[in-house]
Design a protein around this motif. Structure first.
Motif, PDB file in Angstrom:
ATOM      1  N   LEU A  91       0.834  -1.207   0.000  1.00 55.90           N
ATOM      2  CA  LEU A  91       0.000   0.000   0.000  1.00 55.90           C
ATOM      3  C   LEU A  91       0.867   1.255   0.000  1.00 55.90           C
ATOM      4  CD1 LEU A  91      -2.699   1.431   0.187  1.00 55.90           C
ATOM      5  CD2 LEU A  91      -2.667   1.053   2.677  1.00 55.90           C
ATOM      6  N   LEU A  92       1.926   1.232   0.794  1.00 55.11           N
ATOM      7  CA  LEU A  92       2.819   2.381   0.864  1.00 55.11           C
ATOM      8  C   LEU A  92       3.503   2.618  -0.478  1.00 55.11           C
ATOM      9  CD1 LEU A  92       4.010   4.572   2.612  1.00 55.11           C
ATOM     10  CD2 LEU A  92       5.714   2.937   3.435  1.00 55.11           C
ATOM     11  N   ASN A  93       3.892   1.544  -1.144  1.00 61.92           N
ATOM     12  CA  ASN A  93       4.503   1.672  -2.460  1.00 61.92           C
ATOM     13  C   ASN A  93       3.543   2.347  -3.441  1.00 61.92           C
ATOM     14  OD1 ASN A  93       6.874   0.545  -4.305  1.00 61.92           O
ATOM     15  ND2 ASN A  93       4.964   0.246  -5.409  1.00 61.92           N
ATOM     16  N   GLN A  94       2.275   1.951  -3.387  1.00 60.42           N
ATOM     17  CA  GLN A  94       1.274   2.552  -4.267  1.00 60.42           C
ATOM     18  C   GLN A  94       1.162   4.059  -4.020  1.00 60.42           C
ATOM     19  OE1 GLN A  94      -2.339   0.374  -3.489  1.00 60.42           O
ATOM     20  NE2 GLN A  94      -1.418  -1.595  -4.034  1.00 60.42           N
ATOM     21  N   LYS A  95       1.163   4.440  -2.764  1.00 65.45           N
ATOM     22  CA  LYS A  95       1.047   5.854  -2.425  1.00 65.45           C
ATOM     23  C   LYS A  95       2.269   6.633  -2.897  1.00 65.45           C
ATOM     24  CE  LYS A  95      -1.991   5.335   1.622  1.00 65.45           C
ATOM     25  NZ  LYS A  95      -3.051   6.256   1.171  1.00 65.45           N
ATOM     26  N   LEU A  96       3.451   6.067  -2.711  1.00 64.73           N
ATOM     27  CA  LEU A  96       4.667   6.752  -3.139  1.00 64.73           C
ATOM     28  C   LEU A  96       4.716   6.893  -4.653  1.00 64.73           C
ATOM     29  CD1 LEU A  96       7.424   5.298  -0.761  1.00 64.73           C
ATOM     30  CD2 LEU A  96       6.373   7.569  -0.698  1.00 64.73           C
ATOM     31  N   MET A  97       4.180   5.912  -5.363  1.00 58.44           N
ATOM     32  CA  MET A  97       4.155   6.019  -6.816  1.00 58.44           C
ATOM     33  C   MET A  97       3.227   7.150  -7.275  1.00 58.44           C
ATOM     34  SD  MET A  97       6.329   3.993  -8.159  1.00 58.44           S
ATOM     35  CE  MET A  97       5.851   3.850  -9.874  1.00 58.44           C
ATOM     36  N   ARG A 133      14.423   1.498  -1.652  1.00 54.80           N
ATOM     37  CA  ARG A 133      14.573   0.941  -0.301  1.00 54.80           C
ATOM     38  C   ARG A 133      13.451  -0.049   0.012  1.00 54.80           C
ATOM     39  NH1 ARG A 133      16.224   6.494   0.861  1.00 54.80           N
ATOM     40  NH2 ARG A 133      18.445   6.448   1.409  1.00 54.80           N
ATOM     41  N   LEU A 134      12.230   0.281  -0.390  1.00 55.48           N
ATOM     42  CA  LEU A 134      11.111  -0.620  -0.117  1.00 55.48           C
ATOM     43  C   LEU A 134      11.306  -1.958  -0.820  1.00 55.48           C
ATOM     44  CD1 LEU A 134       7.941   1.663  -0.281  1.00 55.48           C
ATOM     45  CD2 LEU A 134       9.216   0.889   1.724  1.00 55.48           C
ATOM     46  N   THR A 135      11.822  -1.919  -2.033  1.00 60.15           N
ATOM     47  CA  THR A 135      12.085  -3.164  -2.762  1.00 60.15           C
ATOM     48  C   THR A 135      13.177  -3.967  -2.074  1.00 60.15           C
ATOM     49  OG1 THR A 135      11.402  -2.186  -4.865  1.00 60.15           O
ATOM     50  CG2 THR A 135      12.810  -4.131  -4.977  1.00 60.15           C
ATOM     51  N   ASP A 136      14.252  -3.296  -1.696  1.00 61.13           N
ATOM     52  CA  ASP A 136      15.370  -3.981  -1.025  1.00 61.13           C
ATOM     53  C   ASP A 136      14.947  -4.533   0.328  1.00 61.13           C
ATOM     54  OD1 ASP A 136      16.946  -3.300  -3.168  1.00 61.13           O
ATOM     55  OD2 ASP A 136      17.873  -1.579  -2.183  1.00 61.13           O
ATOM     56  N   ASP A 195      16.217  16.818 -16.177  1.00 61.92           N
ATOM     57  CA  ASP A 195      16.083  15.793 -17.218  1.00 61.92           C
ATOM     58  C   ASP A 195      16.680  14.467 -16.767  1.00 61.92           C
ATOM     59  OD1 ASP A 195      14.944  17.724 -18.793  1.00 61.92           O
ATOM     60  OD2 ASP A 195      16.775  18.162 -19.922  1.00 61.92           O
ATOM     61  N   ARG A 196      17.802  14.543 -16.069  1.00 60.91           N
ATOM     62  CA  ARG A 196      18.462  13.312 -15.637  1.00 60.91           C
ATOM     63  C   ARG A 196      17.617  12.563 -14.609  1.00 60.91           C
ATOM     64  NH1 ARG A 196      24.652  13.446 -13.648  1.00 60.91           N
ATOM     65  NH2 ARG A 196      23.758  14.818 -12.055  1.00 60.91           N
ATOM     66  N   VAL A 197      17.033  13.305 -13.667  1.00 58.85           N
ATOM     67  CA  VAL A 197      16.183  12.655 -12.670  1.00 58.85           C
ATOM     68  C   VAL A 197      14.942  12.056 -13.328  1.00 58.85           C
ATOM     69  CG1 VAL A 197      14.746  13.028 -10.627  1.00 58.85           C
ATOM     70  CG2 VAL A 197      17.010  14.082 -10.767  1.00 58.85           C
ATOM     71  N   LEU A 198      14.371  12.799 -14.277  1.00 50.82           N
ATOM     72  CA  LEU A 198      13.150  12.307 -14.942  1.00 50.82           C
ATOM     73  C   LEU A 198      13.413  11.087 -15.811  1.00 50.82           C
ATOM     74  CD1 LEU A 198      11.389  15.636 -15.991  1.00 50.82           C
ATOM     75  CD2 LEU A 198      10.944  14.199 -13.998  1.00 50.82           C
ATOM     76  N   SER A 199      14.658  10.885 -16.203  1.00 50.15           N
ATOM     77  CA  SER A 199      14.978   9.731 -17.050  1.00 50.15           C
ATOM     78  C   SER A 199      15.069   8.440 -16.257  1.00 50.15           C
ATOM     79  CB  SER A 199      16.305   9.963 -17.781  1.00 50.15           C
ATOM     80  OG  SER A 199      17.406   9.914 -16.875  1.00 50.15           O
ATOM     81  N   LEU A 200      15.109   8.552 -14.933  1.00 50.40           N
ATOM     82  CA  LEU A 200      15.225   7.376 -14.077  1.00 50.40           C
ATOM     83  C   LEU A 200      13.863   6.944 -13.596  1.00 50.40           C
ATOM     84  CD1 LEU A 200      18.236   8.609 -11.897  1.00 50.40           C
ATOM     85  CD2 LEU A 200      18.325   7.153 -13.926  1.00 50.40           C
ATOM     86  N   ASN A 201      13.735   5.665 -13.269  1.00 54.71           N
ATOM     87  CA  ASN A 201      12.476   5.165 -12.715  1.00 54.71           C
ATOM     88  C   ASN A 201      12.725   3.964 -11.829  1.00 54.71           C
ATOM     89  OD1 ASN A 201       9.832   4.766 -12.083  1.00 54.71           O
ATOM     90  ND2 ASN A 201       9.216   4.008 -14.082  1.00 54.71           N
ATOM     91  N   PRO A 202      13.424   4.166 -10.696  1.00 57.11           N
ATOM     92  CA  PRO A 202      13.685   3.041  -9.809  1.00 57.11           C
ATOM     93  C   PRO A 202      12.433   2.503  -9.147  1.00 57.11           C
ATOM     94  CG  PRO A 202      14.327   5.092  -8.776  1.00 57.11           C
ATOM     95  CD  PRO A 202      13.984   5.413 -10.203  1.00 57.11           C
ATOM     96  N   GLY A 203      11.346   3.260  -9.219  1.00 63.02           N
ATOM     97  CA  GLY A 203      10.111   2.793  -8.604  1.00 63.02           C
ATOM     98  C   GLY A 203       9.295   1.891  -9.491  1.00 63.02           C
ATOM     99  N   ALA A 204       9.839   1.549 -10.675  1.00 62.74           N
ATOM    100  CA  ALA A 204       9.064   0.729 -11.611  1.00 62.74           C
ATOM    101  C   ALA A 204       8.771  -0.652 -11.064  1.00 62.74           C
ATOM    102  CB  ALA A 204       9.810   0.613 -12.944  1.00 62.74           C
ATOM    103  N   GLN A 205       9.672  -1.172 -10.216  1.00 67.51           N
ATOM    104  CA  GLN A 205       9.460  -2.499  -9.637  1.00 67.51           C
ATOM    105  C   GLN A 205       8.688  -2.366  -8.346  1.00 67.51           C
ATOM    106  OE1 GLN A 205      12.993  -4.743  -8.783  1.00 67.51           O
ATOM    107  NE2 GLN A 205      11.880  -6.436  -7.915  1.00 67.51           N
ATOM    108  N   SER A 206       7.496  -2.894  -8.324  1.00 65.41           N
ATOM    109  CA  SER A 206       6.669  -2.811  -7.136  1.00 65.41           C
ATOM    110  C   SER A 206       7.137  -3.793  -6.077  1.00 65.41           C
ATOM    111  CB  SER A 206       5.210  -3.134  -7.485  1.00 65.41           C
ATOM    112  OG  SER A 206       4.452  -3.364  -6.325  1.00 65.41           O
ATOM    113  N   PRO A 207       7.070  -3.421  -4.769  1.00 59.76           N
ATOM    114  CA  PRO A 207       7.458  -4.364  -3.741  1.00 59.76           C
ATOM    115  C   PRO A 207       6.510  -5.533  -3.596  1.00 59.76           C
ATOM    116  CG  PRO A 207       6.584  -2.367  -2.747  1.00 59.76           C
ATOM    117  CD  PRO A 207       6.691  -2.134  -4.227  1.00 59.76           C
ATOM    118  N   SER A 208       5.406  -5.509  -4.336  1.00 63.17           N
ATOM    119  CA  SER A 208       4.531  -6.675  -4.324  1.00 63.17           C
ATOM    120  C   SER A 208       5.057  -7.779  -5.220  1.00 63.17           C
ATOM    121  CB  SER A 208       3.116  -6.268  -4.757  1.00 63.17           C
ATOM    122  OG  SER A 208       3.137  -5.780  -6.091  1.00 63.17           O
ATOM    123  N   GLY A 209       6.200  -7.532  -5.847  1.00 63.89           N
ATOM    124  CA  GLY A 209       6.793  -8.567  -6.675  1.00 63.89           C
ATOM    125  C   GLY A 209       7.481  -7.985  -7.864  1.00 63.89           C
TER     126      GLY A 209
END
Length: 451
Positions: free
Chosen positions: A121-127, A176-179, A437-451
């Motif tokens: 749920l927290l991951n969803q909110k952060l996204m 961090r949530l994924t790790d 632009d550099r920050v926007l090019s990244l997406n470490p949150g793409a992997q959800s902690p639900s799997g």
């Protein structure tokens, strides 16, 4: 405050509160007891029909919470009361409920199941927060404003750059949530002193099967008194809410009358004063700051809970019963307030541009100094511009006018037009845009902690 009918949605939200409700907690206890019975049946420790009967009983059981409360207060823990009611409902199979387990096995595993759902749920909110920040950073990539250090205007930046700095923190928290999952989503089943002695040589087999049933990792060794995983979880919530509080602090200050650069979304009556009709207070920011402070207190509490005696603790474990649910509920509240605030944040680009002129050009002193340095040397350029800044203050003049009357600077920069160009804050934004632009090019949150 977390359960108050008046204040509950200011300090939590229903979805996270439901994860840690009594009803959900009891269901997690029953879920673990049923999974244990199935695992032991597969290992030949309890009769298969007993596991079937226990599972059937758990589905039909309506736990008497009043009875459970009385027994919990008497025993000090809720599991014996749960076992009594489940065993009664299971009839002849009741004697195989909780076979070889200890109270902490069931409670810790149930807590991990709660944490798993809460992290999702927290991951969803952060996204959602991330998406709002991405939009703001992109939209205001080139919107100039004053950058401030030590509460003083320092150098020009862009609002998009500021938001991208916020965004970088959220991205790290999503990582961090994924790790965190690898270290925290681990089952607990080890028996009274953690040695699995009650199950003989099949203890580890049952432990592995139980964890597989619940979709959790098997522990390498008992963690009854090794509480770093739970502590890390709450520490991460402390990091997340502290970052949200940093954003709230920026917005709150930028909302002040003297700045007037942004404002929280307008809702009729929100942030109103009972006596001053003109007021529009930063309510979302205030609640984010309050909830984050409370979570940080729980970080200290959970670290205290790590200091446990011998193989089973005599009290510190109970601190987790307070810190874990309250920290998640408070964090959910902070996220919900941030989602609302960023989703409708009003940005006054015109006021930002006007505020760049508040110092009559002093904000570009470094720009002039660095432009003159190649010809004059850095220290000489610094000294001349320093004197010019002081003179501009004393005379209440524009820095540009003082510099234009300073031949050494005019010559070093290459003429009056060059002086004017270097005195325009918009021409000294550095690499703000490229950093966005550099920050926007990244997406470490793409992997959800639900799997």
């Amino acid at each position: 405050m977390l359960s108050s009918h008046i204040f509950r949605n200011m300090f939590g939200d229903d979805e996270m509160r439901d994860i840690f409700s009594d009803k959900s907690l009891v269901q997690r206890y029953l879920e673990v007891e049923v999974a244990l019975a199935r695992a032991e049946a597969n290992a030949g420790i309890v009769p298969p029909q007993a596991a079937v009967a226990i599972e059937s009983a758990s589905r039909q059981l309506s736990v008497d919470l009043e009875r459970l409360q009385r027994e919990t207060e008497n025993v000090g823990y809720p599991i014996l009361g749960i076992v009594h009611q489940l065993a009664e409902a299971a009839g002849d199979a009741g004697g195989f409920v909780h076979w070889g387990a200890t109270t902490q096995d069931i409670m810790d595993t149930a807590t991990v199941l709660q944490i798993r759902r809460a992290l999702e749920l927290l991951n969803q909110k952060l996204m959602v927060i991330r998406a709002s920040m991405v939009r703001l950073a992109a939209r205001h990539r080139d919107t100039p404003m004053a950058g401030r250090t030590h509460l003083q205007q320092a150098l020009p930046i862009t609002f998009g750059y500021k938001v991208a700095v916020w965004l970088s923190m959220i991205d790290r928290h999503l990582t961090r949530l994924t790790d965190l999952r690898r270290r925290v989503l681990v089952g607990s089943f080890s028996g009274a002193a953690g040695t699995l002695a009650s199950l003989g040589d099949k203890g580890l087999e049952v432990q592995a099967a139980l964890c597989e049933e619940l979709g959790l990792a098997q522990p390498t060794i008992t963690w009854h008194v090794a509480r770093d995983g739970v502590a890390e979880t709450i520490a991460v919530l402390g990091l997340i809410t502290a970052s949200l509080a940093k954003v709230a602090t920026d917005v709150m200050l930028m909302m002040s009358t003297e700045f007037g650069e942004v404002s929280e979304p307008f809702v009729q009556g929100r942030g109103a004063s009972s006596t001053m009709p003109q007021k529009r207070n930063p309510i979302s920011c205030e609640l984010i700051l309050a909830t984050s402070k409370a979570v940080r207190q729980h970080v200290g509490l959970i670290l205290d809970a790590m200091v446990q005696d011998f193989e089973r603790a005599t009290g510190p474990w109970h601190l987790e019963w307070i810190a874990v649910p309250e920290s998640f509920i408070l964090t959910a509240a902070a996220c919900s307030h941030m989602i609302f605030m960023l989703g409708g944040l009003s940005v006054d680009a015109k006021r930002m541009r006007e505020n760049l002129s508040l110092t009559s050009g002093l904000i570009v002193a470094e720009a002039v100094m660095m432009a003159a340095a190649p010809k004059l040397g850095r220290q000489r350029a610094h000294d001349i511009v320093y004197v010019a800044c002081r003179e501009a203050r004393e005379r209440a003049s524009r820095l540009q006018d003082v510099l234009l009357a300073t031949p050494e600077i005019v010559e070093a920069l290459g003429g009056a037009e060059a002086v004017e160009r270097h005195c325009d804050p918009v021409n000294y934004l550095g690499l703000s845009g490229k950093m966005v632009d550099r920050v926007l090019s990244l997406n470490p949150g793409a992997q959800s902690p639900s799997g």
